[in-house]
Design a protein around this motif. Structure first.
Motif, PDB file in Angstrom:
ATOM      1  N   GLY A   1      23.835 -30.256   1.423  1.00  0.00           N
ATOM      2  CA  GLY A   1      23.516 -30.084   0.006  1.00  0.00           C
ATOM      3  C   GLY A   1      24.703 -29.802  -0.887  1.00  0.00           C
ATOM      4  O   GLY A   1      24.578 -29.102  -1.897  1.00  0.00           O
ATOM      5  N   ILE A   2      25.865 -30.351  -0.570  1.00  0.00           N
ATOM      6  CA  ILE A   2      27.063 -30.108  -1.377  1.00  0.00           C
ATOM      7  C   ILE A   2      27.070 -31.064  -2.570  1.00  0.00           C
ATOM      8  O   ILE A   2      27.034 -32.280  -2.395  1.00  0.00           O
ATOM      9  N   PRO A   3      27.129 -30.556  -3.807  1.00  0.00           N
ATOM     10  CA  PRO A   3      27.146 -31.441  -4.981  1.00  0.00           C
ATOM     11  C   PRO A   3      28.526 -32.056  -5.194  1.00  0.00           C
ATOM     12  O   PRO A   3      29.529 -31.593  -4.646  1.00  0.00           O
TER      13      PRO A   3
ATOM     14  N   VAL B   1      36.440 -29.353   0.128  1.00  0.00           N
ATOM     15  CA  VAL B   1      35.248 -28.736  -0.462  1.00  0.00           C
ATOM     16  C   VAL B   1      35.617 -27.387  -1.067  1.00  0.00           C
ATOM     17  O   VAL B   1      36.200 -26.525  -0.394  1.00  0.00           O
ATOM     18  N   TYR B   2      35.263 -27.211  -2.348  1.00  0.00           N
ATOM     19  CA  TYR B   2      35.465 -25.919  -3.011  1.00  0.00           C
ATOM     20  C   TYR B   2      34.400 -24.911  -2.551  1.00  0.00           C
ATOM     21  O   TYR B   2      33.254 -25.278  -2.265  1.00  0.00           O
ATOM     22  N   ASN B   3      34.789 -23.630  -2.528  1.00  0.00           N
ATOM     23  CA  ASN B   3      33.848 -22.527  -2.264  1.00  0.00           C
ATOM     24  C   ASN B   3      32.967 -22.815  -1.053  1.00  0.00           C
ATOM     25  O   ASN B   3      31.739 -22.863  -1.138  1.00  0.00           O
ATOM     26  N   ARG B   4      33.606 -22.988   0.053  1.00  0.00           N
ATOM     27  CA  ARG B   4      32.954 -23.406   1.288  1.00  0.00           C
ATOM     28  C   ARG B   4      31.730 -22.568   1.635  1.00  0.00           C
ATOM     29  O   ARG B   4      31.767 -21.345   1.604  1.00  0.00           O
ATOM     30  N   GLN B   5      30.620 -23.276   1.923  1.00  0.00           N
ATOM     31  CA  GLN B   5      29.354 -22.669   2.349  1.00  0.00           C
ATOM     32  C   GLN B   5      28.774 -21.696   1.328  1.00  0.00           C
ATOM     33  O   GLN B   5      27.822 -20.975   1.630  1.00  0.00           O
TER      34      GLN B   5
END
Length: 323
Positions: free
Chosen positions: A191-193, A148-152
């Motif tokens: 809600g991760i795209p 996951v990029y740019n976590r949280q």
């Protein structure tokens, strides 16, 4: 009269013939039809009869659909996770404790027949692998490994990529992530795209040092990803950077010898020039993590050769420089 009688018999013979079925079409025609159907239609068609199920769920039909939908975020480790899940379900269902006591007193032929006709009693046929995994991903049944990029969405994780287990949320077409268990507690994010997810580019575990590319190949201007973690007990994340010049270099490509220096300078240009994170020196030849005198530990480095990888990082670039 004779001609009319013959015509009447021909019409009657045609009417007496059974109507043509979809399965009467040649296999090539059927396959051509199936390849033009969306996944939802294929699933409905596969529920009509056993023959159509076998034809509609073949890997030849579903593999292109699978890669079109999931190819950018599903890698070999995700396939392994799905296979383990399928094997575990098969073992639980066939466990005797799940069957009534009288079941095992039936004749062996009855037990065999039950197993043959129970879809959950046996693993999917090898030819249905992509259809089954597609279904498990869409339904949210499978937690699969990805990054996951740019976590949280936290400013401290901008231009980084961390390993996680993800689960599809069908209603919102987003994902839920639970991050590496090396943390003291499980960290979740909803809600991760799709744009913030990728399949792991290397098979290195987040707890392991990645053996770097050939160090001599790194030159100023190269786009790279470097492993970094805050302390020994945390997992590595991948951070985007660029190979920079040494402080005493003239930056003239014709005379620059930075690629021969024992020290490799990494630039993280999302930070302001005065930030201590802007430029970091690490040893070019090493086989273990490097603290470089700052908070955190630096692991292996991988050079980015694919334009899509580089453009993805640039699209995530922060609007303002970081401190």
């Amino acid at each position: 009269m004779l001609l009319r009688s013959k015509l009447k018999k021909q019409v009657q013979s045609v009417e007496d013939e059974p109507p043509l079925s979809l399965l009467d079409l040649p296999d090539l025609v059927l396959e051509s039809i199936f390849r033009r159907l969306p996944p939802q239609s294929l699933c409905r068609l596969s529920q009509t009869c056993r023959n159509l199920r076998m034809k509609c769920r073949s890997d030849e039909i579903w593999e292109p659909l699978f890669h079109q939908r999931w190819g950018k975020i599903i890698g070999p480790t995700a396939f392994t996770a799905w296979e383990r899940m399928a094997i575990g379900e098969n073992a639980r269902i066939l466990n005797r404790s799940y069957m009534p006591s009288w079941f095992w007193m039936l004749p062996l032929t009855c037990i065999w027949s039950f197993s043959r006709h129970n879809d959950k009693a046996l693993l999917e046929e090898p030819s249905e692998r992509f259809a089954s995994m597609y279904s498990d991903l869409e339904s949210g049944k499978l937690w699969f490994p990805a990054q996951v990029y740019n976590r949280q969405g936290h400013v401290g994780f901008l231009l980084s990529c961390y390993d996680a287990e993800l689960n599809s949320v069908r209603d919102s077409d987003t994902f839920c992530a639970r991050y590496s268990p090396y943390y003291p507690r499980v960290i979740m994010e909803d809600g991760i795209p799709w744009a913030r997810i990728r399949k792991p580019p290397v098979e290195t575990s987040p707890s392991e040092f990645h053996n770097p590319d050939i160090a001599e190949e790194f030159r100023p201007g190269d786009h790279i990803e470097v492993q970094w973690k805050r302390c020994q007990y945390f997992p590595y994340g991948w951070w985007y950077g660029i190979v920079g010049h040494a402080a005493n270099c003239t930056r003239d490509d014709q005379v620059c010898k930075c690629h021969l220096d024992e020290v490799l300078w990494l630039e993280f240009r999302q930070y302001i020039r005065d930030s201590r994170w802007r430029k970091v020196p690490i040893k070019r030849k090493r086989s273990r993590e490097d603290s470089s005198g700052l908070d955190g530990l630096y692991g292996g480095i991988r050079k980015l050769y694919i334009e899509d990888e580089i453009s993805t990082w640039l699209q995530l670039w922060p609007k303002q420089s970081l401190q």
